[in-house]
Design an enzyme around this catalytic site. Structure first.
Site, short mmCIF file in Angstrom:
data_model
loop_
_atom_site.label_atom_id
_atom_site.label_comp_id
_atom_site.label_asym_id
_atom_site.label_seq_id
_atom_site.Cartn_x
_atom_site.Cartn_y
_atom_site.Cartn_z
N SER A 96 99.07 59.17 55.35
CA SER A 96 99.68 59.76 54.15
C SER A 96 98.87 59.48 52.90
CB SER A 96 101.12 59.28 53.98
OG SER A 96 101.30 58.00 54.45
N GLU A 106 101.82 69.42 56.44
CA GLU A 106 100.60 69.67 55.65
C GLU A 106 99.41 69.53 56.58
OE1 GLU A 106 100.64 68.20 51.04
OE2 GLU A 106 101.07 66.67 52.50
N HIS A 143 99.77 66.22 58.62
CA HIS A 143 100.64 65.28 57.91
C HIS A 143 102.10 65.70 58.04
CE1 HIS A 143 101.92 63.39 53.83
NE2 HIS A 143 102.08 62.55 54.82
N ASN A 178 102.92 64.71 48.23
CA ASN A 178 103.15 63.38 47.66
C ASN A 178 102.74 63.29 46.20
OD1 ASN A 178 104.35 62.52 49.94
ND2 ASN A 178 102.61 61.41 50.76
#
Ligand code: NAD
Length: 740
Positions: free
Chosen positions: A443, A476, A464, A514
Site C-alpha cells: 500500500s 488499483e 492493490h 490513499n
C-alpha cells in the site's frame, strides 16, 4: 404476421399469443427506441386481432431484462442540452414527451382491452419490471437467480414509467416507499408477499401457468381502473396515512440529507399520485421525472455509476492487442489479513489458489478465513454447504515455494517491508515461468522500487486491494516504470475474473486512493485542532454525503497506521511534508493514551462491549479549547471535506498518475464512498463548474491554509472553460497512458 427483430409472437390453439423478447445483438434485453416501436406494434396487433384472446410476455434469454438502455436516456439528455439554448420551453416539452413515452406505452398495454400476463423467467429490472406491473397478471419462476427491482434511484433518477404509481397501488405504502427509495432487490417470494406478483411457479411451468391465468378468465382491467378501488395501505388522508407520512419524510432525510433529489421526488410522486386518479398520477410522475432528468445529480450519477462503471468493468483500459487470459492457477504469498482475503475472492471465482506463508499453520490459518466467510454466507442463505466445500478444495495452503510452479500470476501480500518482499519475490521467481506476472499488494512502497528486486521488471505490477477484500469492489492496478502491456492485461483479466472494478494508476506515493483518503483525514485533524466539536466533524461529513466520518475512518484503518505513514513520510520527504500539529495530535492519541483505533477498542471513538454503540471519546474535547457549535459554519465544514479530496484528485490528474477521469470518479466512489450524488471527486468539480470551485477553494485557502491551493491545471481549465471529461476525454487518456 409481421416479423419483428427483437420479438417473436406465436399464437397457440387457444388464441393466446406468446410474445418472446430476445434481442439478437445483445446478451441482455434492454429497452431501445427500436424495441419500444416494435412493442407498440405488438400491443396494437394483440388489441386489434380478434383471434388473439390475450398475450403472455416473456424473455428468450436467461435473464428477463436489464431495463432501459441508459444510453437512450443520455441521448435524450443530449438532445435537451442542444435544444435548451435555442428554445428552453420547447426543449423541456421535448424532454417531457420523450420521458413519458415508456409510461404511456405501458398504459396503452394495460388498457388495450385484452389480458396480458408477464412471465418473469430471470432478473427483471427497471422499465421491464414496470412493464410487468402494467400487465394484468405476473407469474415468476421460483429460482434464486430471479431478482426484481426498480433500482433507478441508485443512478440519480427514479422509476418513471408508472413504477411510483403501480407499486403503492399493489403493495402497502410503507413497503412501497422502502422499495422505491432504496432500489431494493426483491426475491420472487418477497415480491409475492408484498403483493407485486400473483404466482411463483417452478421455472418449467412458467409459460403454462401464465397462459392458464388468461384461460381462467383474467380480467383485462387493472384494480385501480375498477370502481371502488381501495389503496392497500389506506388513503393518504387517513389515520394510517397520518402515521406513515411524517416519519417517512424524516427517515428519507436521515438517510439522504437531501442530497438525492430523485429520492425526494419519489416521495412526492407517491404522496401526490395517491390523491388523484391514475392517469393524473402518471402525469405527475412524468413531470417530476422531467425535472429530475435535468438535475446535475442525475447527469453525474448516470455517467459514473452506470456508464463508466460498466465500461471499466468491461476492461476499457485493457491493452487491446494482448489475448484474453483464463487462469488455471494463481499464487498468493502471505496468508495474513489481506492474503487470506485475496485467496478467498480468487477461489470464489473458481480459480485454484496456492496460498504460501512462512509455515503451514500460518497458511492453514489463511485458508480458515475462507471457511468462516463461507459459513457466514451459508447462514444468510447466500451459499450452500457444497459451495463451501468446492471453494475450499481450490485453496492449497503451503510453505513450499515449489508449489507455485505453473502459476500464471502471483500476488504478494507479505509484511510491508522491502526486505521481506525482496526475499519472497526472488524465491517465487526461481520457480515461476519467465512469462508469469508478479504483483505486489503493497500500500505504500513504490512499485518501481519493488520491481528492482525482480529479474523481470516488465512482468512486475501492483494489484492493490482494499480491506475487507471480499467486500470492497475496487482494485488499483499500479504500473511500475518498466511494466509492460502484457502484465497490465493479465492484471486486468484477473480483476475482471474476480468481478471487481479495476482502475489503472501510475506509480506514486499513496497511489490514487490513499492520497485522497489521507487528505480527508488530515482536514478532520485540522478541524479537531481548531476546536471544532468532533461530532460536528463527523456529522458534517455524513451531511456532505460521505458514508463514514473521517475520524471513524481513521479508527477503522488504525490510528497507529496513520502515525506510521506520517513518520515514514517525514523520513522520506523531510519534516515539512507533515503538519507538525497533526503529528502531535496523532502522537498524543497513540503514545500518551494508547488509542490505536477500533482494533484495541479505543481511538477517536470508544468501543464499548456490544450491544452498546461506539461513541466519540469524551477526552478528545479536553485536548483543544472547544468552539461553540453555533460559531461553526457547517456548510463550510462540508465544503472543506469534499474540496480537499477533489483537489487531490485534480492534482493526481495533473501529475498524470490517473489519466482517465472515469477511473478517478468511479475509484473515489467505490474506494471511499465519495459523495455518490456528485458522480465522484472530479465530477464534483465539473458539476459545480471549475470557476465556481476555484472561487470556493480560494476562500478556503485564505481561511485554512495551503492545502486548498488549487493546482495550475484547474486555473488553465477555468480559463479555457473546460471540464475534466473534455480535457481528459477517455480516448486521449489511453494514449497518454501509453506514452507515460
Ligand atoms: P499481515 O501482517 O496480516 O499479513 C502478512 C502475512 O505475511 C503474515 O501471515 C506473515 O506470516 C506473512 N509473511 C511474512 N513474511 C513472509 C515470508 N517471508 N514468506 C511468506 N509469508 C510471509 O499484513 P496485511 O495487513 O495482510 O498486509 C499485507 C500487505 O498488504 C502489505 O504489503 C500491506 O501494506 C498491504 N495492504 C494492506 C492493507 C490493509 O488494510 N491491511 C490494505 C491494502 C494493502
Amino acid at each position: 404476421m409481421t416479423d419483428y427483430k427483437n420479438f417473436t409472437v406465436d399464437a397457440d390453439k387457444d388464441g393466446i399469443a406468446l410474445v418472446t423478447w430476445d434481442m439478437p445483438d445483445r446478451s441482455m434485453n434492454v429497452f431501445t427506441e427500436e424495441v419500444m416501436n416494435e412493442l407498440e406494434a405488438i400491443i396494437d396487433h394483440v388489441a386489434t386481432t380478434e383471434a388473439i384472446k390475450g398475450a403472455v410476455f416473456t424473455s428468450g434469454k436467461e435473464t428477463f431484462s436489464g431495463g432501459a438502455d441508459l444510453g437512450m436516456l443520455q441521448k435524450m439528455l443530449g438532445l435537451f442540452e442542444k435544444e435548451k439554448n435555442k428554445d428552453r420551453k420547447k426543449a423541456i416539452k421535448l424532454l417531457f414527451d420523450n420521458a413519458g413515452r415508456m409510461g404511456w406505452l405501458w398504459r396503452k398495454l394495460e388498457t388495450c382491452g385484452k389480458p396480458w400476463v408477464s412471465a418473469i423467467n430471470g432478473t427483471c429490472m427497471g422499465g421491464a419490471f414496470e412493464l410487468s406491473l402494467a400487465c394484468h397478471g405476473r407469474v415468476v419462476a421460483d429460482s434464486p437467480a430471479v431478482k426484481m427491482a426498480l433500482p433507478e434511484v441508485k443512478v440519480g433518477i427514479f422509476p418513471g414509467a408508472g413504477g411510483t404509481q403501480r407499486v403503492p397501488r399493489l403493495a402497502n405504502t410503507q413497503e412501497a416507499l422502502q422499495m422505491l427509495t432504496t432500489g431494493q432487490t426483491l426475491s420472487p417470494q418477497k415480491a409475492k408477499a408484498m403483493g407485486l406478483v400473483h404466482q411463483v411457479v417452478p421455472p418449467k411451468k412458467l409459460v403454462e401457468a401464465a397462459k392458464k391465468m388468461i384461460l381462467d378468465g383474467l380480467k383485462p382491467v387493472q384494480p385501480w381502473d375498477e370502481k371502488g378501488f381501495k389503496l392497500p395501505g389506506g388513503p393518504v388522508y387517513s389515520a394510517a396515512g397520518a402515521n406513515l407520512w411524517p416519519p417517512a419524510i424524516a427517515i428519507l432525510r436521515r438517510e439522504t440529507y437531501g442530497n438525492y433529489p430523485a429520492a425526494t421526488a419519489i416521495l412526492k410522486c407517491v404522496y401526490e399520485g395517491l390523491l388523484v386518479p391514475f392517469e393524473t398520477a402518471l402525469t405527475i410522475e412524468q413531470r417530476y421525472f422531467t425535472e429530475i432528468m435535468q438535475t446535475t445529480e442525475a447527469k453525474m450519477m448516470i455517467r459514473s455509476l452506470f456508464i463508466s462503471l460498466q465500461e471499466l468493468n468491461k476492461g476499457a483500459r485493457r491493452p487491446q492487442d494482448v489475448p484474453m487470459r483464463k487462469f488455471k492457477k494463481i499464487g498468493v504469498l502471505g496468508a495474513g489479513f489481506m492474503g487470506a482475503g485475496i485467496a478467498f475472492v480468487t477461489a470464489k471465482a473458481g480459480i485454484p489458489v496456492v496460498l504460501v506463508d512462512r509455515d503451514v499453520p500460518a497458511a492453514e490459518k489463511g485458508k480458515a478465513h475462507s471457511a468462516s466467510l463461507m459459513d457466514g454466507l451459508i447462514k444468510k442463505g447466500r451459499a450452500m454447504p457444497e459451495d463451501k466445500e468446492k471453494l475450499l478444495s481450490l485453496i492449497t495452503p503451503s510453505d513450499d515455494y515449489a508449489a507455485l510452479d505453473g502459476c500464471e500470476l502471483v500476488i504478494e501480500a507479505v509484511f510491508e517491508d522491502s526486505e521481506v518482499k525482496k526475499g519472497v519475490t526472488e524465491k517465487a521467481e526461481a520457480v515461476l515461468k519467465p512469462s508469469a506476472t508478479f504483483a505486489s499488494n503493497t500500500s505504500t512502497i513504490p512499485i518501481t522500487s519493488l520491481a528492482r528486486n525482480s529479474k523481470r521488471p516488465k512482468n512486475f505490477i501492483g494489484i492493490h486491494f482494499f480491506s475487507p477484500v471480499d467486500k470492497m469492489m475496487l482494485v488499483e492496478i499500479i504500473l511500475g516504470k518498466k511494466t509492460e502491456d502484457k502484465a497490465l492485461a493479465t492484471a486486468m483479466d484477473y480483476v475482471r475474473a474476480i468481478k471487481k472494478t479495476p482502475i489503472v494508476v501510475n506509480d506514486t506515493r499513496g497511489f490514487y486512493v490513499n492520497r485522497c483518503v489521507l487528505r480527508y483525514m488530515q482536514e478532520a485533524f485540522s478541524m479537531v485542532i481548531e476546536g471544532v466539536p468532533a461530532p460536528m466533524i463527523e456529522n458534517a461529513a455524513k451531511m456532505a454525503g460521505m458514508p463514514v466520518g473521517p475520524l471513524a475512518l481513521t479508527d477503522e484503518t488504525a490510528v497507529d497506521l496513520a502515525q506510521k505513514i506520517m513518520k515514514q513520510t517525514i523520513r522520506d520527504l523531510g519534516p515539512k511534508a507533515v503538519d507538525p500539529r497533526h503529528m502531535e495530535l496523532i502522537d498524543t492519541l497513540v503514545d500518551k493514551y494508547g488509542r490505536l483505533g477500533r482494533k484495541n477498542g479505543k481511538g477517536f471513538y470508544d468501543y464499548p462491549e456490544r450491544p452498546a454503540k461506539k461513541h466519540l471519546w469524551a477526552g478528545l474535547k479536553d485536548l483543544y479549547p472547544q468552539k461553540k457549535p453555533e460559531k461553526v459554519d457547517v456548510e463550510e465544514l462540508k465544503q472543506r471535506l469534499l474540496a480537499t479530496i477533489a483537489l487531490e484528485a485534480a492534482r493526481v490528474m495533473e501529475e498524470g498518475i490517473v489519466t482517465d477521469p472515469r477511473e478517478a470518479d468511479v475509484g473515489s466512489i467505490l474506494a471511499f464512498g465519495f459523495a455518490p450524488y456528485t458522480g465522484g471527486a472530479l465530477s464534483y468539480i465539473d458539476g459545480m463548474g471549475v470557476k465556481e470551485f476555484l472561487a470556493m477553494t480560494k476562500q478556503l485557502q485564505k481561511k485554512y491554509g495551503k492545502q486548498f491551493k488549487a493546482p495550475a491545471l484547474l486555473h488553465d481549465m477555468a480559463e479555457k472553460g473546460e471540464t475534466f471529461y473534455q480535457r481528459f476525454a477517455p480516448e486521449t487518456g489511453a494514449k497518454e497512458r501509453k506514452a507515460a
